[in-house]
Motif scaffolding. Structure first.
Motif, PDB file in Angstrom:
ATOM      1  N   GLN A 149      19.853   0.874   0.748  1.00  0.00           N
ATOM      2  CA  GLN A 149      19.903   1.266   2.158  1.00  0.00           C
ATOM      3  C   GLN A 149      19.641   2.764   2.321  1.00  0.00           C
ATOM      4  N   ALA A 150      20.194   3.568   1.407  1.00  0.00           N
ATOM      5  CA  ALA A 150      20.032   5.018   1.495  1.00  0.00           C
ATOM      6  C   ALA A 150      18.556   5.412   1.397  1.00  0.00           C
ATOM      7  N   ILE A 151      17.793   4.705   0.564  1.00  0.00           N
ATOM      8  CA  ILE A 151      16.366   5.020   0.420  1.00  0.00           C
ATOM      9  C   ILE A 151      15.561   4.413   1.566  1.00  0.00           C
ATOM     10  N   GLU A 199       0.807  -1.220   0.000  1.00  0.00           N
ATOM     11  CA  GLU A 199       0.000   0.000   0.000  1.00  0.00           C
ATOM     12  C   GLU A 199       0.842   1.274   0.000  1.00  0.00           C
ATOM     13  N   THR A 200       1.859   1.311   0.845  1.00  0.00           N
ATOM     14  CA  THR A 200       2.682   2.528   0.942  1.00  0.00           C
ATOM     15  C   THR A 200       3.882   2.514   0.008  1.00  0.00           C
ATOM     16  N   LEU A 201       4.240   1.343  -0.521  1.00  0.00           N
ATOM     17  CA  LEU A 201       5.436   1.131  -1.365  1.00  0.00           C
ATOM     18  C   LEU A 201       6.736   1.341  -0.587  1.00  0.00           C
ATOM     19  N   GLN A 202       6.662   1.326   0.743  1.00  0.00           N
ATOM     20  CA  GLN A 202       7.837   1.463   1.599  1.00  0.00           C
ATOM     21  C   GLN A 202       8.743   0.242   1.443  1.00  0.00           C
ATOM     22  N   ILE A 203      10.056   0.471   1.301  1.00  0.00           N
ATOM     23  CA  ILE A 203      11.010  -0.630   1.213  1.00  0.00           C
ATOM     24  C   ILE A 203      11.139  -1.279   2.585  1.00  0.00           C
ATOM     25  N   GLY A 236       9.255   8.409   6.484  1.00  0.00           N
ATOM     26  CA  GLY A 236       7.956   8.655   5.875  1.00  0.00           C
ATOM     27  C   GLY A 236       7.894   8.326   4.399  1.00  0.00           C
ATOM     28  N   GLU A 237       7.298   9.226   3.613  1.00  0.00           N
ATOM     29  CA  GLU A 237       7.071   8.981   2.203  1.00  0.00           C
ATOM     30  C   GLU A 237       8.352   8.978   1.377  1.00  0.00           C
ATOM     31  N   ALA A 238       9.468   9.429   1.943  1.00  0.00           N
ATOM     32  CA  ALA A 238      10.739   9.433   1.208  1.00  0.00           C
ATOM     33  C   ALA A 238      11.264   8.017   0.989  1.00  0.00           C
ATOM     34  N   ASN A 239      10.830   7.082   1.817  1.00  0.00           N
ATOM     35  CA  ASN A 239      11.175   5.670   1.614  1.00  0.00           C
ATOM     36  C   ASN A 239      10.115   5.066   0.698  1.00  0.00           C
ATOM     37  N   THR A 240      10.414   5.004  -0.598  1.00  0.00           N
ATOM     38  CA  THR A 240       9.427   4.517  -1.550  1.00  0.00           C
ATOM     39  C   THR A 240      10.087   3.798  -2.715  1.00  0.00           C
TER      40      THR A 240
END
Length: 468
Positions: free
Chosen positions: A427-429, A405-409, A434-438
């Motif tokens: 790893q950097a992502i 749902e969120t596309l979080q790694i 929040g939404e920056a991890n996608t």
């Protein structure tokens, strides 16, 4: 007996954990003394474990690539590279590492005292050197950081004085290339050496006391590792325990509780490690190590004595040089400043230097399923990447686990050439808030072509295509 002024911090052990602690304390303005038991700084990581074994692996892999390259096929037939010759490749790297690390202490005005340290009271250690005529020295400090590392675990019923019985330290002093080797213990060290010796053409028996290899990894990676080890010719025996080890004139026989007997030229014992705490005089300061020589610490790496910290292998998991360095810096920051707003990362990348290489970060499919997390998988097979086709390193894959749902790694799992490097891009992502991890980052980012980094774009698109 000479006494010193009271220092702010005394660090015991100059491996990654001790070095990290010393540099952080020194740069914070503290008065610091480093005590190192051996002649050169760097600890086991530099002299007996990580650096020499990885340099050896690189030399073996380069030799293998040379022999497999059709351009050099005829020349390769006349080249005989033995285990001792390849080991000498590591010596130059060790020398460079020692020189570099010695310079760190000089530039930061940190005195290095060589000798064995033991506590005589809560704020004093005694340093006993091996030099003839040298006086013992007592160092007093407000804070101590124990970073003495670990050594291979040796059960009492195995004769490690026998030249055919080795552990992960003494295997690096082997003076010949054996025809066959039995590796007892299929953890990270056992699997790494199984790859190395098999690539040298040595017959390898890998005995695993558990039911699968490296059970902390993602199941797909475990299966790939087992397949490729067997494909290379390694004989793996799962669920086996030794009954006794019998050295004979022409080899070593490992008697298993199942009744099997395995004979080989050499035995490599790779069944875990023990913290170097047995001769630190811990009893004088009211500290007790566990059965594996490890000290219990709190979230700030303080032992039962709040002014005595412990970091690195001596506290156990994760027992990685990379994590140990960070632990040392973290503990020293708290020891010197009294408070810290820093926080160590929870997800630590694992690098396993088998052939092919393995690296992982975050949770695996088994864990996500148990937690009831709605996740999806994105794959990129190395054989489809132009860079892998150019280099000939087509075995492997990158696997991304992400929230539907969120596309979080949620997890990154890589198997193949340069896996331990490739994992850091994700790893950097994954470490973003929040939404920056996608997963979409990899779709919307342009990667150099051809590169192995492109695997992230391919895996991300593959994962998005699975969503309904």
């Amino acid at each position: 007996m000479p006494w010193d002024k009271e220092h702010d911090v005394v660090v015991i052990g100059s491996g990654p954990a001790g070095e990290g602690a010393t540099m952080r304390a020194a740069k914070s303005g503290a008065s610091v003394v480093m005590v190192e038991r051996y002649r050169d700084v760097g600890g086991g990581c530099t002299h007996w474990a990580t650096i020499p074994s990885k340099a050896l692996r690189h030399a073996i892999n380069e030799t293998l690539r040379f022999r497999r390259n059709p351009i050099f096929a005829s020349a390769a037939m006349n080249v005989e590279l033995t285990f001792p010759k390849l080991l000498r490749q590591a010596e130059g790297v060790i020398g460079k590492q020692v020189e570099m690390r010695r310079g760190f202490y000089v530039r930061n005005h940190v005195e290095v005292v060589h000798g064995h340290a033991s506590f005589v009271d809560p704020h004093t250690i005694e340093v006993d050197t091996d030099e003839v005529g040298a006086a013992r020295r007592r160092l007093r400090a407000k804070q101590f950081i124990v970073a003495t590392g670990s050594r291979p675990y040796r059960p009492a019923d195995v004769d490690f004085s026998h030249p055919r019985i080795r552990d992960s330290d003494t295997i690096l002093r082997l003076d010949h290339t054996p025809d066959s080797i039995t590796i007892y213990g299929a953890g990270v060290v056992g699997c790494e050496y199984a790859s190395m010796f098999r690539n040298l053409g040595v017959k390898v028996n890998l005995v695993n006391s558990r039911e699968k290899l490296l059970a902390f990894l993602d199941d797909e990676i475990i299966d790939a590792l087992a397949y490729h080890l067997r494909d290379q010719g390694v004989l793996i025996r799962h669920g086996e325990e030794y009954e006794k080890v019998e050295p004979v004139d022409d080899g070593v026989v490992v008697h298993l509780k199942s009744g099997k007997k395995i004979k080989s030229d050499v035995l490599l014992w790779a069944q875990g490690r023990t913290g170097n705490t047995h001769d630190l005089g811990l009893e004088t300061v009211g500290l007790v190590a566990d059965s594996r020589g490890q000290l219990k610490v709190d979230a700030l790496y303080r032992t039962g004595q709040p002014h005595i910290y412990a970091v690195g292998d001596v506290v156990g998991y994760p027992s990685l040089a990379s994590a140990s360095y960070d632990q040392g810096r973290f503990a020293a920051g708290h020891a010197v400043l009294g408070v810290t707003d820093e926080k160590l990362v929870q997800d630590i990348p694992t690098g396993i230097y088998t052939s092919p290489e393995i690296s992982s970060l975050g949770r695996n499919e088994r864990e996500l399923t148990a937690e009831g997390v709605p996740y999806e998988v994105g794959h990129s097979l190395f054989r489809s990447l132009a860079r892998a086709q150019i280099t000939g390193q087509t075995v492997g894959m990158l696997k991304l686990l992400f929230h539907r749902e969120t596309l979080q790694i949620l997890g990154i799992h890589c198997f193949g050439d340069q896996a331990a490097e490739i994992v850091h891009i994700g790893q950097a992502i994954m470490s973003q808030k929040g939404e920056a991890n996608t997963l979409r980052y990899f779709v919307n980012t342009t990667f150099n072509y051809p590169t192995m980094a492109e695997a992230y774009r391919v895996a991300a698109l593959n994962g998005l295509n699975r969503l309904c």
